[in-house]
Design a protein around this motif. Structure first.
Motif, PDB file in Angstrom:
ATOM      1  N   SER A  94      58.278 -89.662  -5.743  1.00  0.00           N
ATOM      2  CA  SER A  94      57.990 -89.638  -4.297  1.00  0.00           C
ATOM      3  C   SER A  94      56.782 -88.759  -3.984  1.00  0.00           C
ATOM      4  CB  SER A  94      59.197 -89.096  -3.518  1.00  0.00           C
ATOM      5  OG  SER A  94      60.325 -89.912  -3.725  1.00  0.00           O
ATOM      6  N   THR A  95      56.503 -87.786  -4.838  1.00  0.00           N
ATOM      7  CA  THR A  95      55.389 -86.874  -4.589  1.00  0.00           C
ATOM      8  C   THR A  95      54.100 -87.391  -5.201  1.00  0.00           C
ATOM      9  OG1 THR A  95      56.935 -85.005  -4.580  1.00  0.00           O
ATOM     10  CG2 THR A  95      54.606 -84.465  -4.846  1.00  0.00           C
ATOM     11  N   SER A 133      62.444 -90.727  10.734  1.00  0.00           N
ATOM     12  CA  SER A 133      62.387 -89.343  11.242  1.00  0.00           C
ATOM     13  C   SER A 133      61.997 -89.299  12.717  1.00  0.00           C
ATOM     14  CB  SER A 133      61.392 -88.526  10.406  1.00  0.00           C
ATOM     15  OG  SER A 133      60.052 -88.821  10.761  1.00  0.00           O
ATOM     16  N   SER A 186      61.096 -79.615   7.498  1.00  0.00           N
ATOM     17  CA  SER A 186      61.508 -80.868   6.857  1.00  0.00           C
ATOM     18  C   SER A 186      60.630 -82.008   7.360  1.00  0.00           C
ATOM     19  CB  SER A 186      62.979 -81.128   7.186  1.00  0.00           C
ATOM     20  OG  SER A 186      63.295 -82.469   6.926  1.00  0.00           O
ATOM     21  N   ALA A 187      60.152 -82.828   6.410  1.00  0.00           N
ATOM     22  CA  ALA A 187      59.378 -84.022   6.789  1.00  0.00           C
ATOM     23  C   ALA A 187      60.182 -84.903   7.726  1.00  0.00           C
ATOM     24  CB  ALA A 187      58.983 -84.811   5.549  1.00  0.00           C
ATOM     25  N   HIS A 188      61.520 -84.925   7.525  1.00  0.00           N
ATOM     26  CA  HIS A 188      62.347 -85.887   8.245  1.00  0.00           C
ATOM     27  C   HIS A 188      63.122 -85.269   9.400  1.00  0.00           C
ATOM     28  CE1 HIS A 188      62.034 -87.642   4.054  1.00  0.00           C
ATOM     29  NE2 HIS A 188      61.435 -88.514   4.815  1.00  0.00           N
ATOM     30  N   HIS A 227      56.959 -93.898   1.655  1.00  0.00           N
ATOM     31  CA  HIS A 227      57.490 -92.984   2.671  1.00  0.00           C
ATOM     32  C   HIS A 227      57.681 -93.679   4.015  1.00  0.00           C
ATOM     33  CE1 HIS A 227      55.614 -89.237   0.474  1.00  0.00           C
ATOM     34  NE2 HIS A 227      56.234 -90.042  -0.347  1.00  0.00           N
ATOM     35  N   ALA A 263      64.604 -84.813  -3.903  1.00  0.00           N
ATOM     36  CA  ALA A 263      65.040 -86.185  -3.566  1.00  0.00           C
ATOM     37  C   ALA A 263      63.855 -87.052  -3.164  1.00  0.00           C
ATOM     38  CB  ALA A 263      66.109 -86.134  -2.487  1.00  0.00           C
ATOM     39  N   ALA A 264      63.984 -87.840  -2.064  1.00  0.00           N
ATOM     40  CA  ALA A 264      62.843 -88.645  -1.597  1.00  0.00           C
ATOM     41  C   ALA A 264      61.876 -87.669  -0.943  1.00  0.00           C
ATOM     42  CB  ALA A 264      63.315 -89.693  -0.593  1.00  0.00           C
ATOM     43  N   ALA A 265      61.131 -86.949  -1.802  1.00  0.00           N
ATOM     44  CA  ALA A 265      60.324 -85.797  -1.378  1.00  0.00           C
ATOM     45  C   ALA A 265      59.054 -86.267  -0.660  1.00  0.00           C
ATOM     46  CB  ALA A 265      59.990 -84.951  -2.602  1.00  0.00           C
ATOM     47  N   HIS A 266      59.165 -86.463   0.648  1.00  0.00           N
ATOM     48  CA  HIS A 266      58.024 -86.956   1.426  1.00  0.00           C
ATOM     49  C   HIS A 266      57.186 -85.812   1.973  1.00  0.00           C
ATOM     50  CE1 HIS A 266      60.258 -90.993   2.508  1.00  0.00           C
ATOM     51  NE2 HIS A 266      60.398 -90.650   1.252  1.00  0.00           N
ATOM     52  N   SER A 297      61.844 -93.482  -3.598  1.00  0.00           N
ATOM     53  CA  SER A 297      61.232 -92.883  -2.409  1.00  0.00           C
ATOM     54  C   SER A 297      61.889 -93.371  -1.118  1.00  0.00           C
ATOM     55  CB  SER A 297      59.738 -93.219  -2.348  1.00  0.00           C
ATOM     56  OG  SER A 297      59.052 -92.723  -3.479  1.00  0.00           O
ATOM     57  N   GLY A 305      53.454 -85.483   1.062  1.00  0.00           N
ATOM     58  CA  GLY A 305      52.730 -86.666   1.521  1.00  0.00           C
ATOM     59  C   GLY A 305      52.539 -86.674   3.026  1.00  0.00           C
ATOM     60  N   VAL A 306      53.586 -86.299   3.747  1.00  0.00           N
ATOM     61  CA  VAL A 306      53.493 -86.265   5.215  1.00  0.00           C
ATOM     62  C   VAL A 306      52.475 -85.208   5.643  1.00  0.00           C
ATOM     63  CG1 VAL A 306      54.790 -85.548   7.264  1.00  0.00           C
ATOM     64  CG2 VAL A 306      55.724 -87.297   5.728  1.00  0.00           C
ATOM     65  N   MET A 352      51.334 -91.372  -4.575  1.00  0.00           N
ATOM     66  CA  MET A 352      50.691 -91.552  -3.275  1.00  0.00           C
ATOM     67  C   MET A 352      49.702 -92.730  -3.303  1.00  0.00           C
ATOM     68  SD  MET A 352      51.894 -89.432  -1.035  1.00  0.00           S
ATOM     69  CE  MET A 352      50.614 -89.298   0.203  1.00  0.00           C
TER      70      MET A 352
END
Lengths: 170, 170, 170, 170, 170, 170, 170, 170
Positions: G101-102, A77, G38-40, A70, G67-70, A101, G73-74, G105
């Motif tokens: 992506s999930t 971001s 949104s994380a981003h 990430h 997608a790049a599912a952050h 990712s 994690g964030v 970790m």
């Protein structure tokens, strides 16, 4: 000389990959700062690095990370500077996790993704140089010279391989 | 006004994806030229496009292609301008082939790879703007504004979803 | 004797794989030329190799490359001679990237793709021989003999394995 | 006129894909025979087809199949004529199974593998023409003409896309 | 004693995997014949093995192969005896190619597919015993005993691991 | 007539796939019982089904499930009867998850895995018939007849496809 | 009543998936708050949501993204509350990108990952209830009841399927 | 002291991975019991372990397994306690099979899945601590301290990497 590029990696175990980025930037005489910060273990440190980078005139950020990588996305971001991501093959999934990712960013927050591992680490530096070369004729010239060097290198290797063939004539 | 960005797609069937790139560049008021050229069917045309782009002051090239997507890589082999690649999901392998063919460039010739499909096409434009924003304060400002717009958009959607939850109270 | 087959590899590090191609062609007494050229680092050299090959009577081109393996595709875009591609497992993605980049060619420009790695390198030579055997009865005869040799080889191995079983009787 | 190419498909449900091969061969005026035979359901028929093809002067065999696509490999095991394989996306695994089953042939028995689906079916015909063009100047000339046609086609499409851009000026 | 099971492997390099099958059958005192035959390099030998097996009272055939593993499928196309397939991880694709080539058989010709590699080789023997156990009470009894042995083995290992935990008390 | 085969599916939504198994068994006049039980939602019911099946003379168990398809493995852990698994493509991962969860059984507990989806469901019935055919000459004869039917079917389809070719003469 | 669970989704387009989570929590009478962040695109908003959740007594956070599912994690990087991740299949890669992506970790910051899509969204709620049930006997009792309901549901479906079989007697 | 967490692994060969879980729980001073049980080879033992765990006050169960990793799912089917799954990369498919088998649970029976291998094993312990920390302020405090330790660790590593860069000044 102030750093133009910030290199961040998620763990010091990524150094054997990410030092290719540093080495290549040195070849282009581009000053850089290289450090470690984790998107997940040190989110505040990561944010501070980005804010400081912006303040201190950094123009490109390169982030290398493995697994659910990430780091590049989290950095992207927090800034509108160009962010380049290097997926690292450090988990049992061999870099596919890091690639997905890093590259599959949602609309709005791009990460310029390079190849998995050392090839990508080297190319991240070259791509940063290509960006900086748009306003620095010296870098632009070095890039063209680097292309010629690579071509010469290929020709030298070609000779070696051709000789290898010749030694086993039909 | 002279184009700052060249958008090339491998086939006109890629237009529904790649017009997201054009649309986004328009939002940032960045002049661009958009055309079709195939790495394989028209290699000479592709080379000429790159050489003309360099001559005419283009600063970033964006290439979108599907399947064995060589277009961005072939373009990158002919220029030291930054090249952004958009993998398109147009074969039965659903974009994985295009992703690997675009991102796994060998050391020396980087392609800045975006997400597969429309998300990537939009992000290619934003990333181009981030590059150009390094020397154009107007674009840099628009990028920051765009971030705020996106944040506002998320908040609006959050309200909608929160209301949806409230209408089904515990 | 003039080369009938041109073998190109993307890097001299591909030699341990691609020399299987050379070795096999030697067994069929087919003259070949083997060299290095990169689709990305030396696009002009690659083009020149293809054009010279056509001029000098080469009839089949074999290209081996790893990662985003564009070499076979780029060569195929410059000639209507049959082009055979060998995907090489030299990146962390273990040849899947090279396979997709080689085989998923768009309509119009075929690359005859072989298996990933050494099996494919050897088969590229045999397939070239099968093509050339259509007009050269000597090669056609050697191909049939080679089949018989392989069958005999399998039978010899079968004996060894059967004996292994017998030594541990039920 | 005697068939130069034999097209075999594993099931009549593959016809919508494999008729692209037939259509393309017709464009090159190459006589062909097209039929159905299953590697698994009709092994004897498949063997007989191959033997007859050899006897009747067929020079290239094209086999299209889905799932555990053994058809091309089984045919290749019975002949030293060049065999071209077209993986078809007809199972839930979307052609990856057919691709691996066709391309990953062991050393000794090559199958020249094309892209998954219709792109591959069309290219199989072009590749067959490239093989036959080595001894038939008429086919070789048609192949060069076909390349030019494709280039012209790309240019026409480019115009359409360029106009699309112009209608939304910056 | 006449073989009840025929084990065929595509190459003698598969022996370290496939001897697990033989070893396990010996534990169940099931007579077997083990040999090498290639679907592609020795199609006639493969066919003859199957026909002889049927004639000589073999009741189950086990086939192990790697890469585009057609062996089990080809054997299944020549017999209505139950055929068990063992995919072997002997190519750079690490067994995924062998798995898909073995399991994705088209409707009509089943191959009972086991896990990739040694686990699958051992299980192939157990599954053959389960089939034969339907008419042989001795084998059925041994299968039940084998289950108990495995359970005892797990309990022994559990003790070892539990002790390991105890040696590091909280 | 007592069931010889037990068909279990994880959910009634799997019926459109698993009824292919039932239909095929009917063609071979093999009595079966078909029901629903979940490895996870009804573990006791699943266990009871297996124990009853053993008691009532069932000889083969066929289990179809999607996603993390544990059903066949859980059944196999409770019996030494042969268990056949059908992976079903009912999750977003399109059957790959079900395939790996069914086929990758650890050493000791085999599941005979068929192709993903309807092809596998049909083949599960045929494979059960092949097992039962070892002691039932009637079933063995029907299997041979079924092979001939399939061959005839292929020949009929071949005629259709050949005619299709003839209607577009060179 | 104060929310015990916070549900966050990356976009309002994820609502058709994530409302399964809300619905299930309602069945367990667990109060929750559901929103978008949104994380981003809204990293600050995401951080604020987490901090407020902690302050207001939320005990479990559920995050769904594609997608790049952050996102999960964030969120996990900003709290030591248990975080449950739901990967959503909203990109051309069909949820594999979101899954990797999930789930992948790095050591130190866990995300409890559920199945891709609606199955995972429902299970996220059940898993949250299992956590809360450790200190709330009412929830623990409802979970046991829910299991029984599911078992009854399976039995009802079994009857339907069994009848379907009976209507086509052997 | 009574165990709060039960760690089960499918085989003693999983110990080098799963002892990371034990070690981490020890750091949080959480009493645990660690043992071996196979979903397939010892289904009864697995069931008994779960029932005893429930009776003896265990609050979280952690299950680690490779290949068709059913262990966590089978355990979850017998309890409403939270179950955490650790996929282990012990087959030729390198953990992808274990990941899919663990995470893709059907609606109704969740397994909280961690990363493949050692990272996941460590995180399973932290996640268990996060669950237990909801009712144990001491554990909650240790979790916050652990976060700070990790951050300090990252900063130490950052210094090392920064020095590495400084030793090669531009």
């Amino acid at each position: 000389m102030k750093a133009k590029v910030l290199i961040v990696m998620g763990s010091d175990s990524d150094l054997p990959v990410m030092e290719k980025t540093g080495k290549m930037l040195e070849d282009f005489k581009i000053p850089y700062h290289m450090t470690v910060s984790s998107a997940h273990r040190t989110p505040e440190r990561t944010l501070k690095l980005v804010k400081n980078a912006e303040k201190n005139g950094v123009e490109v950020i390169i982030a290398g990370a493995g697994a659910a990588a990430h780091l590049a996305g989290v950095i992207a971001s927090h800034t509108t500077l160009p962010v380049i991501g290097v997926p690292i093959d450090s988990s049992p999934l061999e870099g596919i996790d890091a690639l997905y990712s890093t590259v599959q960013m949602p609309p709005g927050i791009p990460v310029a993704t390079m190849a998995v591992g050392k090839a990508g680490a080297k190319n991240a530096a070259i791509f940063a140089a290509q960006i900086l070369g748009l306003k620095d004729a010296g870098i632009a010239a070095m890039l063209k010279e680097h292309r010629k060097d690579m071509a010469r290198e290929v020709e030298k290797k070609a000779k070696k391989v051709e000789k290898h063939g010749k030694e086993r004539p039909v």
